[in-house]
Design a protein around this motif. Structure first.
Motif, PDB file in Angstrom:
ATOM      1  N   HIS A  46     -19.271  30.233   3.503  1.00 19.14           N
ATOM      2  CA  HIS A  46     -20.639  30.662   3.811  1.00 19.14           C
ATOM      3  C   HIS A  46     -20.731  32.158   4.111  1.00 19.14           C
ATOM      4  O   HIS A  46     -21.788  32.751   3.905  1.00 19.14           O
ATOM      5  CB  HIS A  46     -21.198  29.834   4.971  1.00 19.14           C
ATOM      6  N   SER A  47     -19.656  32.769   4.554  1.00 21.01           N
ATOM      7  CA  SER A  47     -19.687  34.213   4.820  1.00 21.01           C
ATOM      8  C   SER A  47     -19.772  35.006   3.520  1.00 21.01           C
ATOM      9  O   SER A  47     -20.518  35.976   3.417  1.00 21.01           O
ATOM     10  CB  SER A  47     -18.449  34.646   5.600  1.00 21.01           C
ATOM     11  N   LEU A  48     -18.971  34.597   2.531  1.00 17.26           N
ATOM     12  CA  LEU A  48     -18.932  35.320   1.253  1.00 17.26           C
ATOM     13  C   LEU A  48     -19.839  34.712   0.197  1.00 17.26           C
ATOM     14  O   LEU A  48     -20.011  35.272  -0.884  1.00 17.26           O
ATOM     15  CB  LEU A  48     -17.485  35.351   0.733  1.00 17.26           C
ATOM     16  N   GLN A  49     -20.418  33.557   0.505  1.00 21.22           N
ATOM     17  CA  GLN A  49     -21.265  32.807  -0.426  1.00 21.22           C
ATOM     18  C   GLN A  49     -20.518  32.502  -1.720  1.00 21.22           C
ATOM     19  O   GLN A  49     -21.000  32.739  -2.821  1.00 21.22           O
ATOM     20  CB  GLN A  49     -22.583  33.542  -0.686  1.00 21.22           C
ATOM     21  N   TRP A  50     -19.334  31.959  -1.546  1.00 23.27           N
ATOM     22  CA  TRP A  50     -18.476  31.586  -2.660  1.00 23.27           C
ATOM     23  C   TRP A  50     -18.244  30.087  -2.658  1.00 23.27           C
ATOM     24  O   TRP A  50     -18.282  29.434  -1.617  1.00 23.27           O
ATOM     25  CB  TRP A  50     -17.113  32.257  -2.545  1.00 23.27           C
ATOM     26  N   VAL A  51     -17.932  29.580  -3.829  1.00 21.66           N
ATOM     27  CA  VAL A  51     -17.484  28.206  -3.983  1.00 21.66           C
ATOM     28  C   VAL A  51     -16.041  28.261  -4.485  1.00 21.66           C
ATOM     29  O   VAL A  51     -15.702  29.092  -5.318  1.00 21.66           O
ATOM     30  CB  VAL A  51     -18.402  27.411  -4.945  1.00 21.66           C
ATOM     31  N   VAL A  52     -15.199  27.397  -3.918  1.00 24.76           N
ATOM     32  CA  VAL A  52     -13.783  27.332  -4.284  1.00 24.76           C
ATOM     33  C   VAL A  52     -13.456  25.873  -4.582  1.00 24.76           C
ATOM     34  O   VAL A  52     -13.881  24.981  -3.847  1.00 24.76           O
ATOM     35  CB  VAL A  52     -12.878  27.814  -3.120  1.00 24.76           C
TER      36      VAL A  52
ATOM     37  N   ARG B  49     -24.581  21.100  -4.163  1.00 26.07           N
ATOM     38  CA  ARG B  49     -24.994  21.902  -3.000  1.00 26.07           C
ATOM     39  C   ARG B  49     -24.683  23.379  -3.233  1.00 26.07           C
ATOM     40  O   ARG B  49     -25.488  24.251  -2.919  1.00 26.07           O
ATOM     41  CB  ARG B  49     -24.284  21.408  -1.735  1.00 26.07           C
ATOM     42  N   ALA B  50     -23.523  23.671  -3.778  1.00 25.04           N
ATOM     43  CA  ALA B  50     -23.154  25.059  -4.081  1.00 25.04           C
ATOM     44  C   ALA B  50     -24.129  25.669  -5.086  1.00 25.04           C
ATOM     45  O   ALA B  50     -24.525  26.831  -4.949  1.00 25.04           O
ATOM     46  CB  ALA B  50     -21.731  25.118  -4.624  1.00 25.04           C
ATOM     47  N   GLU B  51     -24.528  24.879  -6.068  1.00 22.61           N
ATOM     48  CA  GLU B  51     -25.491  25.372  -7.065  1.00 22.61           C
ATOM     49  C   GLU B  51     -26.849  25.614  -6.425  1.00 22.61           C
ATOM     50  O   GLU B  51     -27.518  26.607  -6.727  1.00 22.61           O
ATOM     51  CB  GLU B  51     -25.593  24.380  -8.217  1.00 22.61           C
ATOM     52  N   LYS B  52     -27.258  24.715  -5.539  1.00 21.01           N
ATOM     53  CA  LYS B  52     -28.540  24.873  -4.845  1.00 21.01           C
ATOM     54  C   LYS B  52     -28.542  26.145  -4.002  1.00 21.01           C
ATOM     55  O   LYS B  52     -29.543  26.865  -3.938  1.00 21.01           O
ATOM     56  CB  LYS B  52     -28.814  23.655  -3.968  1.00 21.01           C
ATOM     57  N   LEU B  53     -27.416  26.425  -3.353  1.00 23.49           N
ATOM     58  CA  LEU B  53     -27.294  27.637  -2.539  1.00 23.49           C
ATOM     59  C   LEU B  53     -27.037  28.886  -3.380  1.00 23.49           C
ATOM     60  O   LEU B  53     -27.027  29.994  -2.852  1.00 23.49           O
ATOM     61  CB  LEU B  53     -26.155  27.468  -1.522  1.00 23.49           C
ATOM     62  N   GLN B  54     -26.793  28.686  -4.661  1.00 25.76           N
ATOM     63  CA  GLN B  54     -26.505  29.766  -5.614  1.00 25.76           C
ATOM     64  C   GLN B  54     -25.232  30.525  -5.251  1.00 25.76           C
ATOM     65  O   GLN B  54     -25.143  31.750  -5.423  1.00 25.76           O
ATOM     66  CB  GLN B  54     -27.703  30.713  -5.755  1.00 25.76           C
ATOM     67  N   TYR B  55     -24.226  29.798  -4.761  1.00 24.54           N
ATOM     68  CA  TYR B  55     -22.929  30.394  -4.468  1.00 24.54           C
ATOM     69  C   TYR B  55     -22.190  30.625  -5.776  1.00 24.54           C
ATOM     70  O   TYR B  55     -22.316  29.857  -6.719  1.00 24.54           O
ATOM     71  CB  TYR B  55     -22.099  29.491  -3.560  1.00 24.54           C
ATOM     72  N   LYS B  56     -21.403  31.686  -5.801  1.00 18.87           N
ATOM     73  CA  LYS B  56     -20.651  32.066  -6.993  1.00 18.87           C
ATOM     74  C   LYS B  56     -19.199  31.623  -6.870  1.00 18.87           C
ATOM     75  O   LYS B  56     -18.649  31.577  -5.767  1.00 18.87           O
ATOM     76  CB  LYS B  56     -20.701  33.592  -7.194  1.00 18.87           C
ATOM     77  N   PRO B  57     -18.531  31.351  -7.980  1.00 15.95           N
ATOM     78  CA  PRO B  57     -17.097  31.021  -7.932  1.00 15.95           C
ATOM     79  C   PRO B  57     -16.306  32.201  -7.368  1.00 15.95           C
ATOM     80  O   PRO B  57     -16.603  33.353  -7.658  1.00 15.95           O
ATOM     81  CB  PRO B  57     -16.725  30.777  -9.391  1.00 15.95           C
ATOM     82  N   ASP B  58     -15.298  31.892  -6.567  1.00 16.79           N
ATOM     83  CA  ASP B  58     -14.506  32.944  -5.931  1.00 16.79           C
ATOM     84  C   ASP B  58     -13.546  33.615  -6.892  1.00 16.79           C
ATOM     85  O   ASP B  58     -13.120  34.733  -6.661  1.00 16.79           O
ATOM     86  CB  ASP B  58     -13.715  32.372  -4.753  1.00 16.79           C
ATOM     87  N   SER B  59     -13.164  32.913  -7.984  1.00 10.06           N
ATOM     88  CA  SER B  59     -12.142  33.456  -8.876  1.00 10.06           C
ATOM     89  C   SER B  59     -12.238  32.818 -10.261  1.00 10.06           C
ATOM     90  O   SER B  59     -12.985  31.863 -10.482  1.00 10.06           O
ATOM     91  CB  SER B  59     -10.749  33.164  -8.300  1.00 10.06           C
ATOM     92  N   THR B  60     -11.438  33.357 -11.158  1.00 11.86           N
ATOM     93  CA  THR B  60     -11.328  32.787 -12.504  1.00 11.86           C
ATOM     94  C   THR B  60     -10.772  31.373 -12.431  1.00 11.86           C
ATOM     95  O   THR B  60     -11.181  30.502 -13.202  1.00 11.86           O
ATOM     96  CB  THR B  60     -10.416  33.667 -13.385  1.00 11.86           C
ATOM     97  N   CYS B  61      -9.874  31.146 -11.489  1.00  5.42           N
ATOM     98  CA  CYS B  61      -9.296  29.810 -11.314  1.00  5.42           C
ATOM     99  C   CYS B  61     -10.404  28.784 -11.054  1.00  5.42           C
ATOM    100  O   CYS B  61     -10.456  27.725 -11.688  1.00  5.42           O
ATOM    101  CB  CYS B  61      -8.301  29.820 -10.148  1.00  5.42           C
ATOM    102  N   THR B  62     -11.311  29.097 -10.142  1.00  7.49           N
ATOM    103  CA  THR B  62     -12.422  28.185  -9.837  1.00  7.49           C
ATOM    104  C   THR B  62     -13.347  28.042 -11.032  1.00  7.49           C
ATOM    105  O   THR B  62     -13.775  26.930 -11.361  1.00  7.49           O
ATOM    106  CB  THR B  62     -13.190  28.677  -8.588  1.00  7.49           C
TER     107      THR B  62
END
Length: 111
Positions: free
Chosen positions: A43-49, A70-83
């Motif tokens: 939630h601090s970085l608004q990332w999904v892992v 939920r991550a899509e609703k919050l519009q969180y971005k993937p943290d890395s290429t791996c994700t």
């Protein structure tokens, strides 16, 4: 009046149906990642892992476990290429999807 049997056309229609069903069951189609896929939200970085990428992720301690929807609703971005790669859609046959649904095969996103 002469009655002609239509057994030959019935056979060909039946054969076509079976061939078509076989094609649908075993021909790969595009499948997107289900919304109920388990992910970790920062939630601090608004990332999904995703769990397979968590050990290499550079995240804060403001984390919760959630679902992809939920991550899509919050519009969180993937943290890395791996994700990104672990959440990418893929080609699967209906037969493979059925095996996952009945529990005979582990799902691609069951981590």
């Amino acid at each position: 009046m002469i009655h002609v049997s239509s057994s030959k056309s019935h056979f060909s229609n039946q054969y076509f149906f079976r061939a078509d069903s076989f094609y649908l069951a075993f021909h790969p189609g595009d499948r997107s990642t289900p919304g109920n896929t388990r992910v970790i939200l920062d939630h601090s970085l608004q990332w999904v892992v995703t769990p397979p990428c968590f050990n290499s992720a550079k995240v804060t301690n403001n984390l919760t476990e959630s679902k992809l929807s939920r991550a899509e609703k919050l519009q969180y971005k993937p943290d890395s290429t791996c994700t990104e790669e672990s959440l990418a859609g893929m080609k699967q046959t209906l037969f493979q999807i059925l095996l996952e649904k009945i529990g005979a095969k582990k799902g691609v996103w069951d981590w």
